[in-house]
Design a protein around this motif. Sequence first.
Motif, PDB file in Angstrom:
ATOM      1  N   SER A 128       0.843  -1.245  -0.038  1.00  0.00           N
ATOM      2  CA  SER A 128       0.222  -0.039   0.024  1.00  0.00           C
ATOM      3  C   SER A 128       0.807   1.358   0.061  1.00  0.00           C
ATOM      4  O   SER A 128       0.684   2.174  -0.700  1.00  0.00           O
ATOM      5  N   LEU A 148      -3.184   3.911   7.588  1.00  0.00           N
ATOM      6  CA  LEU A 148      -3.911   2.474   7.461  1.00  0.00           C
ATOM      7  C   LEU A 148      -3.183   1.482   8.356  1.00  0.00           C
ATOM      8  O   LEU A 148      -3.606   0.451   8.538  1.00  0.00           O
ATOM      9  N   ARG A 149      -1.772   1.795   8.210  1.00  0.00           N
ATOM     10  CA  ARG A 149      -0.891   0.793   8.913  1.00  0.00           C
ATOM     11  C   ARG A 149      -1.306   0.548  10.489  1.00  0.00           C
ATOM     12  O   ARG A 149      -0.997  -0.421  11.199  1.00  0.00           O
ATOM     13  N   TRP A 158      -6.505  -4.018   9.563  1.00  0.00           N
ATOM     14  CA  TRP A 158      -6.969  -4.395   8.164  1.00  0.00           C
ATOM     15  C   TRP A 158      -5.870  -5.357   7.858  1.00  0.00           C
ATOM     16  O   TRP A 158      -4.547  -4.725   7.896  1.00  0.00           O
ATOM     17  N   GLU A 169      -3.038  -6.453   4.632  1.00  0.00           N
ATOM     18  CA  GLU A 169      -2.578  -5.634   3.736  1.00  0.00           C
ATOM     19  C   GLU A 169      -3.112  -5.505   2.277  1.00  0.00           C
ATOM     20  O   GLU A 169      -3.128  -4.398   1.744  1.00  0.00           O
ATOM     21  N   ARG A 228      -5.780  -2.791   2.648  1.00  0.00           N
ATOM     22  CA  ARG A 228      -5.375  -1.613   3.018  1.00  0.00           C
ATOM     23  C   ARG A 228      -4.766  -0.985   1.320  1.00  0.00           C
ATOM     24  O   ARG A 228      -4.879   0.336   1.034  1.00  0.00           O
TER      25      ARG A 228
END
Length: 248
Positions: free
Chosen positions: A149, A215-216, A220, A222, A225
């Motif tokens: 991502s 988002l890290r 969720w 990877e 993301r």
Amino acid sequence: MRGAWRRSRPVDRVAYKVGALLFGSGLVHLVVLVVSGTSWEGPLSYRKAMTFGLSFGLTVATLTWATSFLRMSARLRSVLLGAFTAVSVVEVALVTLQVWRGVPSHFNFETGFDTAVSMTLAMGGAVITATVLAFTGAALRPAAGLPASMIFALRFGLVVLLGALVVGALMIADGVSLARGGDPQLAYTTAGTLKPVHAVTMHAILVVPALAWLLRFTAWPERRRTLVVRLVSAAYVLVIAAVWLVFG
């Protein structure tokens, strides 16, 4: 963030400080613009010093952060980032100087000094383009250790930033041609139509990588993301297209 600051290289710390100073300059000119009650439009407005300070300050800081993820020689990155930072200072300083002198900063060939300023600004744009092109080349190479991502976000942001610089080059080329042809007012008007597109494309390098970084901290996987980053990038492209159709 404190840990990231401690681990950062000297060139990064200088760039962050310069970015903060440039951004602060933009805020100061926002206050001057409001207090003075002068026009927000035209090549002589304090708005120009404001937007250059804010935009370059944000871009210097953003590029410093974003390129810290790239796999490239530390020495090469220091040279490129140092050049980008130094030229950004020159660009903002010259634009601000001309605003306070009450003369246009771009497409102004009235005197020898004004011509030198205009040409220096144009050459500065060429240096900035070269540095971003080098960073983009590094981002497009395989990168181990980074989430997919973030890799996609960095590549997208840098490619769109290159697009912003291409738009800026078109603005300068058209403006110089018209000003040299004896119609400086048309030069300012023509270049002004591309400002919204230039502004939107300038800051994709902040929006999309920042999203990937945030988002890290989610739970969720990877794959999800990466999908979100791709969808946001596609939406960003649609925004650019809409701005181009409306204002271009």
